[in-house]
Design an enzyme around this catalytic site. Sequence first.
Site, short mmCIF file in Angstrom:
data_model
loop_
_atom_site.label_atom_id
_atom_site.label_comp_id
_atom_site.label_asym_id
_atom_site.label_seq_id
_atom_site.Cartn_x
_atom_site.Cartn_y
_atom_site.Cartn_z
N SER A 1 -2.96 -12.71 3.68
CA SER A 1 -3.26 -12.49 2.26
C SER A 1 -2.17 -13.05 1.36
CB SER A 1 -3.48 -11.01 1.97
OG SER A 1 -2.31 -10.26 2.22
N LYS B 1 0.81 -1.21 0.00
CA LYS B 1 0.00 0.00 0.00
C LYS B 1 0.85 1.27 0.00
CE LYS B 1 -3.98 -2.10 0.04
NZ LYS B 1 -4.85 -2.08 -1.16
#
Length: 367
Positions: free
Chosen positions: A296, A69
């Site tokens: 994830s 991110k």
Amino acid sequence: SRDAHSARHPDIFGTDMQHELAPMIEERLESLRALIGDTRLMVIRCRYQGRELTVCAKYEVQNFTGSIKDRMALHIMEDAYAHGAVEPGDTIVEATSGNTGIAFSAVGRALGHDVRIYMPDWMSRERVMVIQSLGAEIVPVTAEEGGFLGSIARAEAYAEEHEHVFAPRQFETQSNIDAHRLTTGPEIRRQLEAAGIEACAFVAGVGTGGTVMGVHAYARERMHGMRVHPLEPANSPTLRTGHRVGKHRIQGISDEFIPAIVDLDMLDDIVDVWDGDAILMAQQLASKFGLGVGISAGANFLGAVKLAYEAGEGSAVATIFCDSNKKYLSTDLCREEPAKDEYLTPDVELLGCRVIPGPGLPWRSGL
């Protein structure tokens, strides 16, 4: 409020960015560019149901705050400054399930901004503590207050009601996609070429969708023939249904809706992975190779295994190890997870791992 919704990659600080603090901001942006992106590619050989396969995963733990991110946060801020959508002294206000909040907290504070984060109150305690440690303010939102959608609504309301606010709007802005079209995609192509590997597909979990849409945009231009697949939890098939269904434990993906920037018609088939299977795979990557990655990453690895297996013996698929395990120490990632008949992990044998250095591409190269 100001936003970066129409940002389209001009040079930083164009003619309408006239501010005495511009040189200082540019210097800080340059420092952040040196800390974000250009991550290594982990080339992992494994065997699944008798077939040897290769998973090529970008090790995004190397970024500024330890997650992919950071790429998005930096690129959105670059575009916003370039268009005058944000100015020194503005408060950054965003809704997030964790890693984006951490990224904007760090990047925002590095650029001198106050940061206000709205986040569902069931995210891991580590996420909250990291954001707070970076000097940002957290506003927790309960399920009764709307959960993730409620977080977005409250962030929007704050931006509308206050002056000198910049709302990145990660689920809507083209800058999110462009961050990966201009950095993640080119890096993957260069590293696969350096390793002598031809990957047949790319797969990644969908949180905002910026990663899969950005890699798809780049692959369409420069990696012809590579399929790009979105991934979601089998427990909670939001992409398949268009809304929240069930619950899952893969924080950061499949929040409660399909983001505006995601165009499923442009992507290949959705890949499903059970959250417990993702936990087991992340645990195996840690115990076998010392790769302390998040849940994830385990899901993405399994998605790559599924696609490579379908493609045949010796096939390779690229994916992302989005972040480290350090934000999940209080979650089921660090507890014993029972295996189930439908899980892949018990049949996955990890054989070896080699590392391909970052290609050294400059930010926004688009090469």
